[in-house]
Design an enzyme around this catalytic site. Structure first.
Site, PDB file in Angstrom:
ATOM      1  N   GLU A  16       3.926   1.242   2.138  1.00 34.85           N
ATOM      2  CA  GLU A  16       5.109   0.868   2.899  1.00 34.85           C
ATOM      3  C   GLU A  16       6.375   1.231   2.116  1.00 34.85           C
ATOM      4  O   GLU A  16       6.549   0.834   0.974  1.00 34.85           O
ATOM      5  CB  GLU A  16       5.107  -0.630   3.205  1.00 34.85           C
ATOM      6  CG  GLU A  16       3.910  -1.082   4.023  1.00 34.85           C
ATOM      7  CD  GLU A  16       2.762  -1.594   3.173  1.00 34.85           C
ATOM      8  OE1 GLU A  16       2.330  -0.861   2.260  1.00 34.85           O
ATOM      9  OE2 GLU A  16       2.310  -2.721   3.397  1.00 34.85           O
ATOM     10  N   CYS A  39       0.834  -1.206   0.000  1.00 29.75           N
ATOM     11  CA  CYS A  39       0.000   0.000   0.000  1.00 29.75           C
ATOM     12  C   CYS A  39       0.866   1.252   0.000  1.00 29.75           C
ATOM     13  O   CYS A  39       1.000   1.931  -1.004  1.00 29.75           O
ATOM     14  CB  CYS A  39      -0.913   0.001   1.218  1.00 29.75           C
ATOM     15  SG  CYS A  39      -2.126  -1.328   1.223  1.00 29.75           S
TER      16      CYS A  39
END
Length: 545
Positions: A188, A186
């Site tokens: 990270e 997502c």
């Protein structure tokens, strides 16, 4: 994958796809990211264009075929896991833009073609990200804004000004690796090809820790003793007493979480070594160590703190109404929480409306969020993961803010028991950000960026009409440049009408292709659980900047 490098643009794209497929057959597949694909593929593209064996249109077709292949991969999750990862995000991310080793803005024809592929297809995969910096070009930003306006929830934006330097200073990442950062899953953050980041090592529910602190360590939902009995809201004579107890409660559960972390990582070493992944992560072969045993150059583990917005609003309400202004007694507020505000509706209204909320650029409120985010981050520095690397923190929820809310009783911010926590990770609680999108940026900018080195997430929602004019698109570009200047690490947008979402919930057969930004990923709206659909519908919608 062969001994010779790709010879053409088409071969390079094929190699990326085969690598992706093989890595997703391994247990640590989410560690792989195509990363800055526009930078990797550009030399092949440029050479083929110059030789006359490839046109821009043919290159776009190849990319769009790759985009279609990405959408053929679907994870199988059990029912409980699906609550936390609703919409089944695949966990890979393509980044475009950014800076080079000399801090120059870098984008190319392929950056624009990646955006064009998303514009044409509008599918939920791959998760497309744009890296912005203070010198980002007008052309790239306007091309990205055009895609945003179409409502697929992509691209999302990352801020080099907020990410690169903290990576170097806080995590000890080498400068060349920090400048070449990519994104996994997502939001990270990762270095490129030399890191096992273990991005979703754990999620820590700060609001549950506060609930236990206020109620003798007992769960408001089950009445069971699950935390330390440090007293209750009735026994803390000062706000500082409450904060001291809250710190101890957090420390207690962090110790338990870290013990579990070691067991999980040891189990991966013993039962799930990943040989192929180890061959494509730098230093594993040189060290003779599998990536699960610390073979990578960087061995990080990321812990998400959930959910700062609710925590800030709760602490602000207690501080102002209970201790400073004494408008609500400690006894009455504790009773109201225990009764889920039944019979205390007037008090609930006061908690919701009498105290300023995070997301409205109110300094003392926003600084409460930074205080507790930094406290949590500093505690993580006391631990080392089982691979010998550091822990760092993130502020994103995937879709865990819904099931985590189901495990939290009524809270002092006026939220009823079982209701979702705030979405995103840095986002305000929906409906409480009343001063517009720029005020939200200013509130989020007060969070220390060292707290989001595992990724931070800011959600916003705009009406499609805003983007219908050139003036609207130019305003939006200025808004993104303010995002860069304020050093907010991440932002993403849903562009959708509330009426369309409501109709999609009632008539899903008419909206099968409607995509929505859930957290750091896009999913089909009609495939989401009803509670998550409701939460997305209720998010604040902006008409202007």
């Amino acid at each position: 994958l062969s001994k010779r490098p790709p010879e053409t643009f088409h071969e390079a794209v094929q190699s990326l796809w085969f690598l992706f497929v093989i890595l997703h057959m391994e247990s640590n597949a989410s560690s792989f990211s195509p990363g800055r694909m526009d930078q990797y593929l550009y030399p092949y593209y440029q050479r083929d264009i110059e030789k006359g064996i490839l046109t821009k249109q043919e290159a776009l077709e190849i990319l769009e075929c790759l985009w279609l292949k990405f959408n053929q991969v679907v994870y199988l999750r059990n029912q409980n896991s699906a609550k936390y990862f609703a919409g089944f995000p695949i966990g890979f991310n393509i980044a475009i833009g950014g800076v080079d080793e000399k801090e120059n803005d870098t984008y190319n024809d392929l950056s624009l073609l990646c955006l064009k592929a998303q514009e044409h297809l509008g599918l939920p995969q791959p998760n497309l990200s744009v890296r912005l910096n203070k010198n980002s070009s007008h052309e790239l930003m306007q091309a990205a804004i055009k895609v945003v306006s179409l409502g697929s929830g992509m691209p999302q934006f990352f801020n080099d000004e907020a990410i690169i330097q903290p990576m170097i200073e806080d995590l000890g990442i080498e400068e060349k690796d920090a400048r070449n950062y990519a994104i996994v899953g997502c939001v990270e953050l990762t270095t490129h090809g030399n890191n096992l980041g273990w991005s979703d090592a754990a999620m820590f529910n700060l609001n549950k820790a506060l609930e236990l602190t206020l109620n003798h360590g007992k769960c408001l939902l089950t009445k069971q003793q699950i935390g330390l009995d440090l007293g209750s809201l009735e026994t803390y004579q000062t706000y500082q007493d409450l904060e001291n107890a809250f710190q101890k409660q957090i420390d207690y559960f962090i110790d338990k979480m870290m013990a579990a972390e070691k067991i999980v990582e040891k189990a991966h070493q013993d039962y799930l070594p990943t040989a192929f992944l180890s061959t494509v992560i730098d230093d594993c072969l040189e060290k003779g160590l599998d990536v699960t045993k610390g073979g990578a150059k960087y061995n990080l583990s990321g812990i998400q703190m959930i959910q700062v917005a609710n925590l800030v609003d709760s602490l602000a309400a207690i501080k102002q109404l209970v201790y400073d202004d004494k408008m609500i007694s400690q006894h009455d507020l504790l009773n109201a929480l225990q009764e889920d505000f039944k019979g205390y509706e007037i008090m609930q209204t006061m908690l919701l409306n009498k105290v300023p909320k995070y997301g409205n650029d109110v300094k003392w409120v926003d600084e409460l969020g930074n205080q507790w985010a930094c406290y949590f981050r500093e505690k993580m520095k006391c631990y080392t993961n089982y691979r010998g690397g550091p822990y760092h923190t993130g502020m994103y929820t995937v879709s865990a803010h819904v099931p985590m809310g189901e495990n939290v009783g009524a809270s002092p911010d006026g939220r009823n028991a079982l209701k979702p926590l705030a979405d995103g990770g840095m986002s305000p609680v929906y409906g409480r950000d009343l001063q517009g999108p720029t005020a939200v940026l200013k509130s989020v900018s007060k969070l220390n960026n060292s707290c989001t080195m595992n990724g931070g997430l800011l959600n916003m929602k705009f009406l499609p009409e805003f983007f219908k004019t050139e003036t609207g698109c130019l305003k939006f570009e200025n808004f993104l440049r303010a995002f860069v200047d304020l050093k907010v690490p991440h932002i993403q947008f849903n562009v959708v009408r509330k009426e369309d979402l409501l109709d999609a919930k009632v008539h899903p057969e008419n909206h099968q292709s409607l995509t929505i930004r859930v957290a750091g990923y896009t999913a089909y709206f009609v495939e989401l659980a009803g509670k998550l659909q409701d939460e997305i519908i209720e998010r604040t919608t902006y008409e202007n900047i």
